[in-house]
Design an enzyme around this catalytic site. Structure first.
Site, PDB file in Angstrom:
ATOM      1  N   GLU A 292      -9.965   0.419  -0.341  1.00 32.05           N
ATOM      2  CA  GLU A 292     -10.946  -0.514  -0.884  1.00 32.05           C
ATOM      3  C   GLU A 292     -11.948   0.133  -1.841  1.00 32.05           C
ATOM      4  O   GLU A 292     -12.684  -0.554  -2.533  1.00 32.05           O
ATOM      5  CB  GLU A 292     -11.695  -1.182   0.275  1.00 32.05           C
ATOM      6  CG  GLU A 292     -10.783  -1.999   1.168  1.00 32.05           C
ATOM      7  CD  GLU A 292     -11.483  -2.506   2.425  1.00 32.05           C
ATOM      8  OE1 GLU A 292     -11.671  -3.728   2.534  1.00 32.05           O
ATOM      9  OE2 GLU A 292     -11.845  -1.691   3.287  1.00 32.05           O
TER      10      GLU A 292
ATOM     11  N   ALA B 251      -7.024  12.466   7.295  1.00 31.01           N
ATOM     12  CA  ALA B 251      -7.107  11.493   6.203  1.00 31.01           C
ATOM     13  C   ALA B 251      -8.211  10.478   6.476  1.00 31.01           C
ATOM     14  O   ALA B 251      -8.500  10.126   7.620  1.00 31.01           O
ATOM     15  CB  ALA B 251      -5.776  10.776   6.035  1.00 31.01           C
ATOM     16  N   LYS B 252      -8.811  10.009   5.403  1.00 30.15           N
ATOM     17  CA  LYS B 252      -9.744   8.891   5.453  1.00 30.15           C
ATOM     18  C   LYS B 252      -9.134   7.739   4.656  1.00 30.15           C
ATOM     19  O   LYS B 252      -8.252   7.944   3.829  1.00 30.15           O
ATOM     20  CB  LYS B 252     -11.093   9.285   4.837  1.00 30.15           C
ATOM     21  CG  LYS B 252     -11.753  10.512   5.474  1.00 30.15           C
ATOM     22  CD  LYS B 252     -13.061  10.857   4.768  1.00 30.15           C
ATOM     23  CE  LYS B 252     -13.724  12.082   5.384  1.00 30.15           C
ATOM     24  NZ  LYS B 252     -15.019  12.396   4.746  1.00 30.15           N
TER      25      LYS B 252
ATOM     26  N   SER C 272      -8.999  -0.678   5.227  1.00 30.42           N
ATOM     27  CA  SER C 272      -8.632   0.724   4.954  1.00 30.42           C
ATOM     28  C   SER C 272      -8.352   1.479   6.251  1.00 30.42           C
ATOM     29  O   SER C 272      -8.814   2.602   6.457  1.00 30.42           O
ATOM     30  CB  SER C 272      -9.761   1.418   4.174  1.00 30.42           C
ATOM     31  OG  SER C 272      -9.957   0.829   2.918  1.00 30.42           O
TER      32      SER C 272
ATOM     33  N   GLN D  93       0.797  -1.223   0.000  1.00 27.82           N
ATOM     34  CA  GLN D  93       0.000   0.000   0.000  1.00 27.82           C
ATOM     35  C   GLN D  93       0.836   1.283   0.000  1.00 27.82           C
ATOM     36  O   GLN D  93       0.278   2.362  -0.141  1.00 27.82           O
ATOM     37  CB  GLN D  93      -0.939   0.032   1.214  1.00 27.82           C
ATOM     38  CG  GLN D  93      -1.997  -1.043   1.214  1.00 27.82           C
ATOM     39  CD  GLN D  93      -1.539  -2.303   1.923  1.00 27.82           C
ATOM     40  OE1 GLN D  93      -0.345  -2.537   2.118  1.00 27.82           O
ATOM     41  NE2 GLN D  93      -2.486  -3.125   2.326  1.00 27.82           N
ATOM     42  N   GLY D  94       2.145   1.195   0.213  1.00 25.53           N
ATOM     43  CA  GLY D  94       2.968   2.396   0.299  1.00 25.53           C
ATOM     44  C   GLY D  94       2.901   3.069   1.649  1.00 25.53           C
ATOM     45  O   GLY D  94       3.242   4.250   1.783  1.00 25.53           O
TER      46      GLY D  94
END
Length: 785
Positions: A733, A728-729, A535, A495-496
């Site tokens: 997904e 952030a959210k 997430s 995912q980085g």
């Protein structure tokens, strides 16, 4: 949310820097489980039948076989204490009976992989076949064979608002839908693999494996085999994709740890693609029946739902088999303002491979069902698909749903408006009319959805699971040279996250992201954490990293203030230096680090007893969660002669709050959309009526290739999340959630002249042609749009 700290020199958050993880990977220097050498290689002997009683295992001379009786292990038995949950036990190796094709019955080992393959092929299992049940609806019948003694319904959740019956009865229009999502497989590039090595000096075992949850994997295996957790180290090295399939506990990993301890050596197992398709966790098989009650203006005023999830033979650990049906029950209304709601959601066992979360879990299916309902309701009301969504989307925040979920600030109507403007509907409808006149059938489809992300222990506690995942802890250490190490309990696998966390930390303490090493996936080196799924990692681990970094920042400011003879509020930390604002007085941050370790006595706070030598801070973060949202639009062409579908254009307008790294955010959405295209059109695990799997190779199970993925146009809104420390959210997904619904709505729009409906996923050529054949004799209408 976090605001920019005065004097922080904020400069890295929001920048599209390249991933720090990539240089090693693109140069072939990644560290994967299968790269490790082993003294013995393990292969599993699997059941060729869906249901049966084990009569005999015949083993040739010279082959050592591990059976269930040899292990002395407890079964995998995840627990849920609500929703009429009936616990079922999964043996590590099948004993007495088998319950799906591919269930491991025995294990063999040999000095080479080829010898292990031959040994496994030489073992014969005699099984007395028993009646099998493949379909969840069949499994509900009272005379159907029971997969377990407790019966086939192992979760039965029910919810109804007090006014549902009254509101539904008064509604002037009803729209009904039966949506079916067929079974799928996450098909990560790297299938499951494990390597277990026993250390003679310490008596400890190190399990290196492809897991998303290293700490909980350690806990579970130690419990099952009955030894202290401190005797087991679990390492998740580079992992070639997971998508949820590597979140649940694999019985094979338990066998490898047991065998390494038994042999007092090293053993390895790498799953091949056939095993992955047959025996690794499946997903998504649900049937959802909806009955929507609408008023005369097209407003959805009441919704009844019946959700039946085929969860396979066992309950996955730790989330339990309730994860798909109960998520569907809680989140089915999605982004729509709905007050009267009734739902029954059941998890049903069958003689098929166990189900587990896959990117988006239940949301791709419930979004598909709700978006099909909205399109059908638009047609029934004589309004456009866009207009009916506008009349129903949540527009006031915070918003509490009928099931009690609290939606923070979002941009549901705004993303729809932007998507409609960018797609240029009048131009599309003109092209559609021209194409139909030439015998070509174009369609456009919309999907609006919400994605619940970054939720901690409060959300999981509502499910009353025996194991309640929650927040994350991050430890940040700066060594005497000024290099930073962040140790996290999350366990990213592509995912980085190491890059985005480095950006957050770098801005807080004034160093370069390249000087921040993120350590993860090692239970000996990291704080206990819940791993990476749902997430959650950027929201939760990012929040914890920000808190710990702010603590470290405060200490650096104190040191710099003393050494530079400046007020702490005047100190700026930036580009690896501390300086007094408005002066030329500077010191390298590395000099502050060295002083903190070797000259702590010099500082005022040390004399006061509030300063300890070194630079190490930790923080824990456990948020309530936040909702991302998006609108996806697909343009397709359907070949009515073959049933083939070509996605010509795909547009997504996403709102995931504050974007830490736009390049990584785009990559996450692109990857999710690619998987969503596969879910919508191609990918399906197929069993015959006896439970024999028909899609055991990639010649039969069809992930999309680059040829099937169109250019993807992305637009980002940023509505910062007040319930997320960083603003952030999650968005990991979302691409997979909205794409199937948008594409299948587009297919239905293309086929509208024929009066057919496709309410199944994937919409394969066979299903499209079957629908068209059933509608033969109907003349296409000339009007489009």
């Amino acid at each position: 949310m976090t605001t920019t700290t005065a004097g922080s020199g904020l400069k890295w958050v929001g920048r599209a820097i390249r991933r720090l993880e990539d240089p090693a990977l693109v140069r072939g220097r990644g560290r994967f489980t299968a790269d490790l050498p082993a003294a013995q290689f393990v292969r599993f002997v699997r059941s060729p039948m869906a249901a049966g009683r084990i009569v005999k295992i015949t083993v040739p001379d010279g082959i050592t076989v591990i059976r269930a009786a040899d292990l002395g292990a407890r079964p995998i038995r995840p627990l849920l204490h609500k929703f009429n949950y009936r616990p079922i036990e999964q043996p590590i190796l099948a004993h007495d009976v088998v319950r799906f094709v591919g269930e491991p019955v025995a294990a063999v080992f040999a000095p080479t992989p080829a010898q292990a393959d031959d040994a496994a092929d030489s073992v014969e299992i005699e099984i007395a076949e028993l009646p099998a049940v493949r379909d969840a609806r069949d499994a509900l019948a009272p005379d159907t064979p029971a997969v377990h003694e407790v019966g086939n319904v192992v979760v039965d959740g029910q919810f109804q608002t007090a006014d549902f019956n009254t509101v539904a009865a008064k509604a002037p229009r009803r729209v009904r839908l039966a949506a079916q999502s067929y079974r799928q497989n996450a098909t990560p590039l790297e299938a499951r693999a494990a390597h277990a090595a026993f250390d003679l000096n310490s008596g400890r075992t190190t399990l290196t494996c492809t897991t998303q949850m290293p700490h909980l994997t350690r806990t579970a295996i130690a419990d099952i085999l009955g030894f202290p957790e401190s005797d087991l180290r679990v390492v998740a090295p580079d992992v070639g994709g997971a998508f949820g399939q590597k979140m649940s506990l694999a019985a094979e990993y338990v066998v490898l740890v047991w065998l390494a301890r038994k042999l007092r050596g090293s053993v390895a197992w790498s799953e091949d693609r056939r095993e992955n398709l047959i025996a690794s966790f499946h997903s998504r098989e649900q049937r959802i029946e909806l009955d929507g009650a609408f008023d005369i203006d097209g407003k959805l005023v009441a919704l009844a739902a019946d959700v039946v999830a085929n969860i396979g033979a066992y309950s996955c650990f730790p989330t339990t088999c309730g994860v798909e049906p109960l998520m569907a029950m809680a989140e089915l209304p999605g982004p729509y303002d709905l007050r009267a709601y009734c739902c029954r959601a059941r998890a049903v066992t069958t003689h098929t491979c166990t189900m587990a979360p896959y990117r988006g879990v239940s949301r791709p299916v419930i979004t598909f069902a709700m978006e099909r309902l909205m399109d059908k309701a638009a047609a029934a009301c004589g309004i456009s698909p866009i207009e009916i969504r506008k009349r129903n989307l949540i527009c006031r925040f915070p918003y509490t749903s009928a099931t009690g979920l609290v939606f923070d600030e979002g941009s549901y109507a705004e993303t729809l408006d932007i998507a409609a403007a960018q797609i240029d509907l009048p131009k599309f409808y003109a092209r559609q009319r021209e194409a139909r006149a030439r015998g070509r059938f174009l369609g456009i489809g919309f999907a609006t959805f919400s994605e619940r992300t970054g939720y901690g222990s409060a959300a999981f506690a509502a499910r009353d699971m025996d194991i309640t995942p929650g927040g994350e802890t991050v430890e940040i250490v700066m060594d005497p040279s000024g290099q930073v190490e962040a140790r996290i309990g999350a366990s990213p696998h592509g995912q980085g996250l190491a890059t985005t966390l480095a950006q957050l930390i770098a801005d807080a303490i004034g160093v370069l992201p390249a000087n921040v090493r993120v350590v993860h996936g090692d239970t000996d080196r990291t704080p206990y954490g819940w791993g990476t799924f749902a997430s959650r990692s950027l929201v939760i681990a990012g929040g914890a990293a920000s808190l710990a970094a702010q603590k470290l920042r405060a200490k650096l400011l104190a040191i710099a203030g003393d050494l530079l003879e400046g007020a702490r509020e005047d100190i700026v930390l930036q580009d690896g230096e501390a300086r007094v604002a408005g002066t030329d007085r500077t010191l390298p941050i590395a000099a502050l680090a060295r002083a903190a370790h070797y000259q702590a006595h010099r500082f005022k706070d040390f004399a006061r007893g509030s300063f300890s030598p070194g630079l190490a801070e930790s923080a824990h973060y456990d948020p309530p969660g936040t909702f991302s949202n998006a609108c996806h639009v697909a343009e397709v062409e359907v070949d009515v002669e073959t049933g083939g579908v070509r996605v010509e254009r795909f547009l997504a307008v996403e709102d995931a709050g504050r974007i830490i790294n736009p390049l990584i955010a785009d990559g996450q959405v692109h990857g999710g959309i690619a998987q969503g295209i596969g879910n919508a059109l191609f990918e399906e695990i197929v069993y015959d009526a006896l439970g024999n799997i028909q899609t055991a190779t990639l010649a039969d199970y069809l992930p999309p290739t680059a040829r099937e993925i169109p250019p993807i146009e992305l637009h980002h809104l940023e509505t910062p999340a007040a319930s997320s420390l960083t603003g952030a959210k999650g968005l990991g997904e979302g691409g997979a959630i909205g794409a199937p619904a948008a594409i299948i709505n587009a297919v239905n729009d293309a086929l509208s002249p024929f009066g057919v409906a496709i309410d199944e996923m994937p919409a394969t050529p066979q299903r499209i042609r079957a629908a068209l054949r059933a509608a033969e004799g109907k003349r296409p209408k000339s009007k489009a749009g």
